[in-house]
Motif scaffolding. Structure first.
Motif, PDB file in Angstrom:
ATOM      1  N   PRO A 209     -22.018  -6.592  46.671  1.00  0.00           N
ATOM      2  CA  PRO A 209     -20.927  -5.615  46.819  1.00  0.00           C
ATOM      3  C   PRO A 209     -19.658  -6.064  46.091  1.00  0.00           C
ATOM      4  O   PRO A 209     -19.287  -7.242  46.128  1.00  0.00           O
ATOM      5  CB  PRO A 209     -20.701  -5.556  48.332  1.00  0.00           C
ATOM      6  N   ARG A 210     -19.013  -5.098  45.457  1.00  0.00           N
ATOM      7  CA  ARG A 210     -17.711  -5.321  44.817  1.00  0.00           C
ATOM      8  C   ARG A 210     -16.797  -4.221  45.355  1.00  0.00           C
ATOM      9  O   ARG A 210     -16.891  -3.061  44.949  1.00  0.00           O
ATOM     10  CB  ARG A 210     -17.833  -5.263  43.296  1.00  0.00           C
ATOM     11  N   VAL A 211     -15.936  -4.590  46.295  1.00  0.00           N
ATOM     12  CA  VAL A 211     -15.234  -3.627  47.135  1.00  0.00           C
ATOM     13  C   VAL A 211     -13.810  -3.395  46.630  1.00  0.00           C
ATOM     14  O   VAL A 211     -13.054  -4.347  46.412  1.00  0.00           O
ATOM     15  CB  VAL A 211     -15.195  -4.107  48.598  1.00  0.00           C
ATOM     16  N   MET A 245     -16.436 -10.040  47.437  1.00  0.00           N
ATOM     17  CA  MET A 245     -15.552  -9.724  46.322  1.00  0.00           C
ATOM     18  C   MET A 245     -14.790  -8.441  46.650  1.00  0.00           C
ATOM     19  O   MET A 245     -15.398  -7.396  46.885  1.00  0.00           O
ATOM     20  CB  MET A 245     -16.351  -9.537  45.030  1.00  0.00           C
ATOM     21  N   VAL A 246     -13.454  -8.540  46.684  1.00  0.00           N
ATOM     22  CA  VAL A 246     -12.639  -7.395  47.080  1.00  0.00           C
ATOM     23  C   VAL A 246     -11.311  -7.424  46.335  1.00  0.00           C
ATOM     24  O   VAL A 246     -10.719  -8.487  46.145  1.00  0.00           O
ATOM     25  CB  VAL A 246     -12.424  -7.371  48.609  1.00  0.00           C
ATOM     26  N   ILE A 260      -8.124  -1.818  32.377  1.00  0.00           N
ATOM     27  CA  ILE A 260      -6.961  -1.524  33.217  1.00  0.00           C
ATOM     28  C   ILE A 260      -6.806  -2.591  34.302  1.00  0.00           C
ATOM     29  O   ILE A 260      -5.691  -3.030  34.602  1.00  0.00           O
ATOM     30  CB  ILE A 260      -7.092  -0.117  33.834  1.00  0.00           C
ATOM     31  N   ALA A 261      -7.918  -3.029  34.864  1.00  0.00           N
ATOM     32  CA  ALA A 261      -7.854  -4.099  35.864  1.00  0.00           C
ATOM     33  C   ALA A 261      -7.236  -5.354  35.266  1.00  0.00           C
ATOM     34  O   ALA A 261      -6.433  -6.035  35.916  1.00  0.00           O
ATOM     35  CB  ALA A 261      -9.254  -4.399  36.395  1.00  0.00           C
ATOM     36  N   ALA A 262      -7.581  -5.670  34.017  1.00  0.00           N
ATOM     37  CA  ALA A 262      -7.054  -6.868  33.375  1.00  0.00           C
ATOM     38  C   ALA A 262      -5.541  -6.799  33.213  1.00  0.00           C
ATOM     39  O   ALA A 262      -4.848  -7.826  33.307  1.00  0.00           O
ATOM     40  CB  ALA A 262      -7.728  -7.057  32.014  1.00  0.00           C
ATOM     41  N   ARG A 263      -5.024  -5.579  32.991  1.00  0.00           N
ATOM     42  CA  ARG A 263      -3.577  -5.416  32.828  1.00  0.00           C
ATOM     43  C   ARG A 263      -2.837  -5.395  34.159  1.00  0.00           C
ATOM     44  O   ARG A 263      -1.715  -5.879  34.272  1.00  0.00           O
ATOM     45  CB  ARG A 263      -3.279  -4.118  32.071  1.00  0.00           C
ATOM     46  N   LYS A 264      -3.459  -4.813  35.181  1.00  0.00           N
ATOM     47  CA  LYS A 264      -2.742  -4.542  36.427  1.00  0.00           C
ATOM     48  C   LYS A 264      -2.934  -5.582  37.528  1.00  0.00           C
ATOM     49  O   LYS A 264      -2.100  -5.692  38.433  1.00  0.00           O
ATOM     50  CB  LYS A 264      -3.165  -3.176  36.984  1.00  0.00           C
ATOM     51  N   ILE A 265      -4.055  -6.329  37.497  1.00  0.00           N
ATOM     52  CA  ILE A 265      -4.394  -7.189  38.632  1.00  0.00           C
ATOM     53  C   ILE A 265      -4.548  -8.626  38.168  1.00  0.00           C
ATOM     54  O   ILE A 265      -5.439  -8.934  37.356  1.00  0.00           O
ATOM     55  CB  ILE A 265      -5.704  -6.734  39.322  1.00  0.00           C
ATOM     56  N   GLU A 266      -3.729  -9.493  38.682  1.00  0.00           N
ATOM     57  CA  GLU A 266      -3.864 -10.908  38.390  1.00  0.00           C
ATOM     58  C   GLU A 266      -4.974 -11.501  39.248  1.00  0.00           C
ATOM     59  O   GLU A 266      -5.048 -11.264  40.453  1.00  0.00           O
ATOM     60  CB  GLU A 266      -2.540 -11.629  38.685  1.00  0.00           C
ATOM     61  N   ASN A 267      -5.880 -12.225  38.625  1.00  0.00           N
ATOM     62  CA  ASN A 267      -6.997 -12.871  39.334  1.00  0.00           C
ATOM     63  C   ASN A 267      -7.859 -11.853  40.089  1.00  0.00           C
ATOM     64  O   ASN A 267      -8.227 -12.066  41.251  1.00  0.00           O
ATOM     65  CB  ASN A 267      -6.486 -13.939  40.297  1.00  0.00           C
ATOM     66  N   SER A 268      -8.176 -10.745  39.431  1.00  0.00           N
ATOM     67  CA  SER A 268      -9.031  -9.732  40.053  1.00  0.00           C
ATOM     68  C   SER A 268     -10.404 -10.310  40.380  1.00  0.00           C
ATOM     69  O   SER A 268     -10.997 -11.041  39.570  1.00  0.00           O
ATOM     70  CB  SER A 268      -9.195  -8.538  39.113  1.00  0.00           C
ATOM     71  N   GLN A 269     -10.911  -9.955  41.557  1.00  0.00           N
ATOM     72  CA  GLN A 269     -12.242 -10.411  41.958  1.00  0.00           C
ATOM     73  C   GLN A 269     -13.344  -9.467  41.471  1.00  0.00           C
ATOM     74  O   GLN A 269     -14.474  -9.892  41.265  1.00  0.00           O
ATOM     75  CB  GLN A 269     -12.313 -10.557  43.484  1.00  0.00           C
TER      76      GLN A 269
END
Length: 336
Positions: A209-211, A245-246, A260-269
């Protein structure tokens, strides 16, 4: 062309159900959609089917429709050898709420109650209802007979979204939760919904799961009480499930698009690759799944229930025979 895994997701689930051969009980056989789906499921060996209802009426309806009931178990609550024992078990379950033995003997003749008590007493593995009965009836009866899963205090719902169109990503399916039951969940309830959704992803997608805990804010980009709720739920979820992973709170584009995740979220899971979307309330969930279904062309299977000790799923009263078959398959795969 669509990815091969996308095209065959439902076929893969059917093949799993065929191998497992779970005992699935349906209690609305007087509805022709249920009767046809039951015989179809039996013919394809998707499950071992039990139909609960008036035996003579079921047999007459099948004869009128040219359907064969050979191999399908028929349980008539007024005739079944299980009725007395199930009534006693129902009384044992509900006497702390004031139910008398006479009330239990009357109530067990309700096909929905009888069907769920078969599941509760390990005479069936899961149930499907709701083509005729209301969601309130289906959920209440399941809670009162089958009961809640260990460590859970909330029944919620989810949709299996099948992504099988050429414009969809390579991901064959996703879990959307809650889109049909819990109107305004608290932070603590969002945690339970997310945990149940993650479990549904493992059962049906066969993936880790990737929540994504959805909001109109990503990583503090907005301030509001609704954002605070999702942020609190995310913190509680990480504490309860440190290996899960959340990302949260997160906007849906950052949950689904790696760039977009790479730009907006630091250390995205989850790095923009969510397979479980947890909506902040029923407004968002209901609107979200219908947009993806109607404009995005996904196939939405559900609403399906999660959080019960054993599976009992609810159908829409507008369901088709195909919807019933899908619910039978999903219920089979939810069985332990």
């Amino acid at each position: 062309m669509p990815n091969t895994d996308q095209v065959h997701l439902l076929q893969k689930l059917e093949q799993l159900a065929i191998r497992r051969q779970r005992r699935i009980v349906l209690c609305e056989g007087d509805d022709l959609r249920i009767l046809r789906a039951a015989t179809h499921a039996h013919g394809k060996r998707l499950a071992r089917i039990t139909l609960v209802g008036d035996r003579a009426a079921l047999e007459a309806a099948a004869k009128r429709e040219g359907l064969q009931l050979d191999g399908i178990t028929l349980e008539d609550p007024s005739l079944s050898p299980h009725t007395d024992a199930l009534a006693q078990s129902l009384h044992d379950l509900r006497r702390h709420k004031g139910m008398t033995q006479e009330q239990a003997r009357i109530l067990i003749r309700d096909p929905l109650v009888f069907a769920d008590m078969l599941v509760a007493q390990n005479l069936a593995d899961g149930s499907v209802a709701g083509a005729v009965r209301t969601t309130a009836d289906v959920v209440r009866t399941a809670i009162q007979t089958i009961g809640m899963a260990s460590g859970t205090t909330l029944v919620s719902s989810f949709f299996l979204m099948v992504l099988d169109q050429p414009h969809h990503t390579e991901q064959p399916g996703m879990i959307f939760t809650d889109c049909g039951l819990v109107i305004e969940p608290s932070a603590q309830e969002l945690v339970q919904i997310a945990q149940a959704g993650a479990h549904s992803a493992q059962q049906l997608l066969g993936e880790e799961p990737r929540v994504a805990m959805l909001s109109f804010s990503t990583s503090g980009s907005a301030r509001h009480a609704q954002v605070d709720k999702v942020r609190e739920a995310t913190a509680l979820l990480r504490e309860a499930c440190p290996d899960l992973m959340v990302d949260g709170e997160v906007q849906v584009d950052a949950a689904l698009v790696p760039a977009i995740a790479a730009r907006k979220i630091e250390n995205s899971q989850i790095t923009g690759r969510a397979n479980v979307l947890v909506f902040p309330d029923l407004d968002a969930g209901n609107i979200g799944y219908k947009l993806v279904e109607r404009l995005g062309g996904a196939t939405a299977i559900g609403p399906l229930l999660q959080g019960l000790r054993k599976p009992a799923n609810d159908l829409s009263r507008g369901c088709s025979e195909r919807d019933v078959l899908a619910a039978i398959v999903i219920t089979s795969l939810q069985c332990a």
